[in-house]
Design an enzyme around this catalytic site. Structure first.
Site, PDB file in Angstrom:
ATOM      1  N   SER A  35     191.642 -24.593  13.869  1.00  0.00           N
ATOM      2  CA  SER A  35     191.993 -24.347  12.411  1.00  0.00           C
ATOM      3  C   SER A  35     192.381 -23.129  11.914  1.00  0.00           C
ATOM      4  O   SER A  35     192.428 -22.162  12.738  1.00  0.00           O
ATOM      5  CB  SER A  35     190.667 -24.727  11.457  1.00  0.00           C
ATOM      6  OG  SER A  35     189.655 -23.366  11.696  1.00  0.00           O
ATOM      7  N   LYS A  36     192.739 -22.911  10.639  1.00  0.00           N
ATOM      8  CA  LYS A  36     193.379 -21.710  10.242  1.00  0.00           C
ATOM      9  C   LYS A  36     192.596 -20.549  10.588  1.00  0.00           C
ATOM     10  O   LYS A  36     192.989 -19.426  10.870  1.00  0.00           O
ATOM     11  CB  LYS A  36     193.346 -21.651   8.493  1.00  0.00           C
ATOM     12  CG  LYS A  36     194.609 -22.424   8.250  1.00  0.00           C
ATOM     13  CD  LYS A  36     194.919 -22.010   6.911  1.00  0.00           C
ATOM     14  CE  LYS A  36     196.040 -22.730   6.132  1.00  0.00           C
ATOM     15  NZ  LYS A  36     195.857 -23.248   4.806  1.00  0.00           N
ATOM     16  N   ARG A  37     191.278 -20.794  10.677  1.00  0.00           N
ATOM     17  CA  ARG A  37     190.427 -19.549  10.959  1.00  0.00           C
ATOM     18  C   ARG A  37     190.567 -18.902  12.269  1.00  0.00           C
ATOM     19  O   ARG A  37     190.383 -17.787  12.515  1.00  0.00           O
ATOM     20  CB  ARG A  37     189.139 -20.052  10.982  1.00  0.00           C
ATOM     21  CG  ARG A  37     187.966 -19.491   9.653  1.00  0.00           C
ATOM     22  CD  ARG A  37     186.553 -20.082   9.912  1.00  0.00           C
ATOM     23  NE  ARG A  37     186.495 -21.347  10.256  1.00  0.00           N
ATOM     24  CZ  ARG A  37     185.661 -21.804  11.102  1.00  0.00           C
ATOM     25  NH1 ARG A  37     184.748 -20.914  11.602  1.00  0.00           N
ATOM     26  NH2 ARG A  37     185.512 -23.269  11.578  1.00  0.00           N
TER      27      ARG A  37
ATOM     28  N   GLY B  75     193.153 -18.154  13.628  1.00  0.00           N
ATOM     29  CA  GLY B  75     194.127 -17.301  13.285  1.00  0.00           C
ATOM     30  C   GLY B  75     195.678 -17.393  13.929  1.00  0.00           C
ATOM     31  O   GLY B  75     196.533 -16.686  13.944  1.00  0.00           O
TER      32      GLY B  75
END
Ligand code: GLU
Length: 484
Positions: free
Chosen positions: A255-257, A259
């Protein structure tokens, strides 16, 4: 045999996620491997999720990665328009929705928000969903006509019977059967007149002659509803290939988390598009041998989709770094310099060192361009370092020995006029021999004095050449006083 036609059908909702890139790549490879057509279709009917600029990101990414579509918004192949909001204007979705109504496979629904809210049931994860109770299926033809003529807002829903079951086949997951009672009467046409993604996707895949549908396995649970639509129309169901989940190293959905979940993130971090594509190809697919480095053309040749596997694919950024390093090593010198230049300029701003020379030294030593800074920073300024690093077992030298060598070498370097690597090397070797020193005994302290580092991308005389006389002499003097 029918010609294989695949499509990449992104919804323009933001950056291009690694999962989307993999779907696009596999669709591209399946078509190209079989000499078929690969098409781009923009699925922009969900106005709420539409993100300005996202379509351009899609075009740009496909361009940079070499996933050239044979047909799409840029090139009509006879199946256009290729953007769903434009297709909608042709009336295609409404026409097919009405055909389903005629067949009893769909119906008008006039239920308002209040009524739908009252049907909401709490499900796991605190999310509530609405299982529609078929209330409007019971409306008479007259009631429907009346509502329509009064301009009452409506949606069109798929009519899925409560009894029986639906079975479909996926190339990876095999035959899947679900009870019809578990399937909601999904909306095909929304109250704003737009088709839902679910409906437009089916109508378009059929009308655009798509033979193979590749997508993330989050679509697996909706597939029975799609298959029922194909059956209702009497259309042939495409070959379904639902791809395994991509996770991060902690086995959470990428996910976006993390990075590095999108192509743009990776490019911003200094990865090469060709390395990213190569790596993404291996997220769920593997060749018969253990080979890992593939150009796009080689992938086209090797890509047999029957070798896609089901277990979740772990996105390992270290592995991608390694792979990127392999691409840098294999890169043509000039191309490498051109790409490394901005990083070198930034790291060495204010110095007059020869960047091209440095580039050739670091080419095989970095994995991604941002590594450049830590490799070359000493050319700008010797970092703080501990005197202890002069002591080295292999070269049998300590701090005192280093100081002595540097003091003897200083006048030689001051006198030397030819600062080419070869000339410096010959001169220092001559000095070592005259003293009965081993090569390394002389080069070790010089390299430490010039760089302040145990590891450098170049040897002592190469660094001397790059720094030039004035700077080299100043650094040797500073090292002597540090050791005093
Ligand atoms: N528009 C869908 C998405 O972006 C495509 C899914 C599919 O390939 O059918 O996720």
């Amino acid at each position: 045999m029918e010609k294989i036609r695949t499509r990449y059908a992104p919804s323009p909702t933001g950056r291009m996620h690694v999962g989307n890139l993999r779907s696009a790549l596999y669709e591209f490879l399946i078509a190209k491997h079989a000499g078929g057509d690969f098409m781009l279709r923009i699925e922009d009917t969900d106005q709420e999720r539409y993100v300005e600029g996202a379509v351009d990101i899609i075009y740009k990414t496909m361009d940079e990665t070499g996933l050239v579509a044979d047909e799409g918004p840029h090139k009509d192949g006879g199946y256009g328009p290729y953007v769903q909001s434009e297709r909608m204007k042709t009336g295609i979705y409404m026409k097919y929705a009405k055909e389903l109504i005629e067949k009893g496979e769909a119906y008008y629904c006039f239920c308002d928000k209040e009524r739908l809210d009252s049907l909401k049931t709490e499900v796991v994860d605190g999310k509530s969903i609405t299982i529609y109770d078929k209330h409007c299926l019971g409306l008479s033809k007259e009631e429907v006509e009346k509502n329509l003529s009064e301009g009452k807002p409506f949606v069109i829903r798929q009519n899925i019977p409560n009894e029986g079951s639906t079975t479909f086949h996926d190339e990876l997951y095999g035959d899947i059967t679900v009870e019809n009672s578990e399937l909601d009467d999904m909306i095909l046409i929304k109250s704003d007149g737009y088709p839902t993604y679910n409906f437009a996707n089916v109508v378009d895949d059929h009308t655009m002659n798509i033979t193979h549908v590749v997508r993330g396995n989050e679509y697996l649970s909706s597939s029975p509803k799609y298959v029922r639509l194909y059956d209702a129309f009497g259309w042939k169901v495409p070959v379904y290939i639902h791809l395994p989940l991509i996770t991060d190293e902690e086995h959470h959905k990428l996910s976006k988390r993390s990075g590095h979940a999108s192509f743009e993130d990776l490019i911003e971090q200094g990865f090469l598009p060709e390395a990213v594509i190569n790596y993404v190809a291996l997220l769920g697919w593997s060749p018969e041998d253990n080979r890992e480095i593939f150009s796009l053309d080689e992938l086209i040749k090797e890509f047999d989709y029957h070798r896609i596997s089901k277990p979740p694919a772990v996105f390992d950024i270290q592995k991608l770094k390694w792979m990127n390093g392999e691409y840098l090593k294999a890169m043509d010198e000039d191309k490498f310099y051109e790409k490394a230049k901005p990083y070198l300029e930034k790291a060495l701003e204010g110095t007059s060192v020869d960047l091209k020379k440095i580039a050739s030294k670091i080419k095989t030593r970095i994995e991604i361009f941002p590594d450049i800074e830590s490799q070359v920073d000493f050319f700008k300024k010797v970092p703080e370092y501990d005197k202890e690093i002069y002591t080295n077992k292999k070269n049998k030298i300590d701090e005192a020995g280093s100081k002595a060598v540097l003091e003897e070498v200083l006048p030689i370097l001051e006198e030397q006029t030819d600062y080419s690597n070869d000339a410096l090397y010959a001169r220092l070797l001559e000095y070592a021999e005259s003293k009965g020193y081993k090569n390394g005994y002389v080069m070790w302290p010089i390299r430490i004095a010039l760089s302040g580092k145990l590891m450098t991308p170049a040897g002592a005389t190469e660094i001397l050449e790059i720094l030039g006389k004035e700077e080299s002499v100043a650094r040797i003097k500073a090292a002597i006083s540090k050791l005093s």
